[in-house]
Design a protein around this motif. Structure first.
Motif, PDB file in Angstrom:
ATOM      1  N   ASN A   1       0.881  -1.161   0.000  1.00 23.84           N
ATOM      2  CA  ASN A   1       0.000   0.000   0.000  1.00 23.84           C
ATOM      3  C   ASN A   1       0.921   1.213   0.000  1.00 23.84           C
ATOM      4  O   ASN A   1       1.406   1.646   1.045  1.00 23.84           O
ATOM      5  CB  ASN A   1      -0.891  -0.005   1.244  1.00 23.84           C
ATOM      6  CG  ASN A   1      -1.775   1.210   1.338  1.00 23.84           C
ATOM      7  OD1 ASN A   1      -1.606   2.181   0.600  1.00 23.84           O
ATOM      8  ND2 ASN A   1      -2.716   1.180   2.253  1.00 23.84           N
ATOM      9  N   THR A   2       1.182   1.763  -1.173  1.00 23.24           N
ATOM     10  CA  THR A   2       2.220   2.779  -1.312  1.00 23.24           C
ATOM     11  C   THR A   2       1.886   4.097  -0.619  1.00 23.24           C
ATOM     12  O   THR A   2       2.735   4.963  -0.526  1.00 23.24           O
ATOM     13  CB  THR A   2       2.539   3.028  -2.799  1.00 23.24           C
ATOM     14  OG1 THR A   2       1.353   3.395  -3.489  1.00 23.24           O
ATOM     15  CG2 THR A   2       3.143   1.778  -3.429  1.00 23.24           C
ATOM     16  N   VAL A   3       0.676   4.241  -0.123  1.00 21.67           N
ATOM     17  CA  VAL A   3       0.345   5.433   0.653  1.00 21.67           C
ATOM     18  C   VAL A   3       1.053   5.389   2.007  1.00 21.67           C
ATOM     19  O   VAL A   3       1.555   6.401   2.484  1.00 21.67           O
ATOM     20  CB  VAL A   3      -1.187   5.556   0.848  1.00 21.67           C
ATOM     21  CG1 VAL A   3      -1.542   6.697   1.782  1.00 21.67           C
ATOM     22  CG2 VAL A   3      -1.897   5.697  -0.495  1.00 21.67           C
ATOM     23  N   ILE A   4       1.119   4.190   2.620  1.00 16.47           N
ATOM     24  CA  ILE A   4       1.706   4.080   3.953  1.00 16.47           C
ATOM     25  C   ILE A   4       2.904   3.133   4.025  1.00 16.47           C
ATOM     26  O   ILE A   4       3.517   2.991   5.071  1.00 16.47           O
ATOM     27  CB  ILE A   4       0.648   3.620   4.988  1.00 16.47           C
ATOM     28  CG1 ILE A   4       0.082   2.245   4.639  1.00 16.47           C
ATOM     29  CG2 ILE A   4      -0.443   4.662   5.141  1.00 16.47           C
ATOM     30  CD1 ILE A   4      -0.750   1.601   5.733  1.00 16.47           C
TER      31      ILE A   4
END
Length: 80
Positions: free
Chosen positions: A69-72
């Motif tokens: 999950n490249t956001v976090i």
């Protein structure tokens, strides 16, 4: 056949409750001197290609679409 390892970890600044729980458990087991603990996940993959550039491209796409999950999370790719 190419073997690869993808390591996914939480980005700095993202709360890591599992890491905190591990940190507390280590202290309770008398493992002193352990600083902050961050947890992550590891994926070992085998790709049906001999070309490292193609493998790198495919692995990056896998990470961007599913594995991380490249956001976090950050990820790193190691090709053997």
């Amino acid at each position: 056949m190419i073997k690869a390892r993808v390591t996914v970890t939480l980005k700095n600044g993202v709360l890591d409750p599992q890491g905190k729980a591990i940190e507390g458990a280590l202290a309770a087991l008398d493992f002193s001197g352990v600083g902050a603990v961050r947890q992550g996940k590891v994926f070992d993959l085998e790709l049906d290609t001999a070309d490292k550039a193609t493998a790198q491209k495919e692995l990056t796409a896998m990470c961007e679409k599913l594995l991380a999950n490249t956001v976090i999370e950050n990820y790193s790719i190691s090709i053997a």
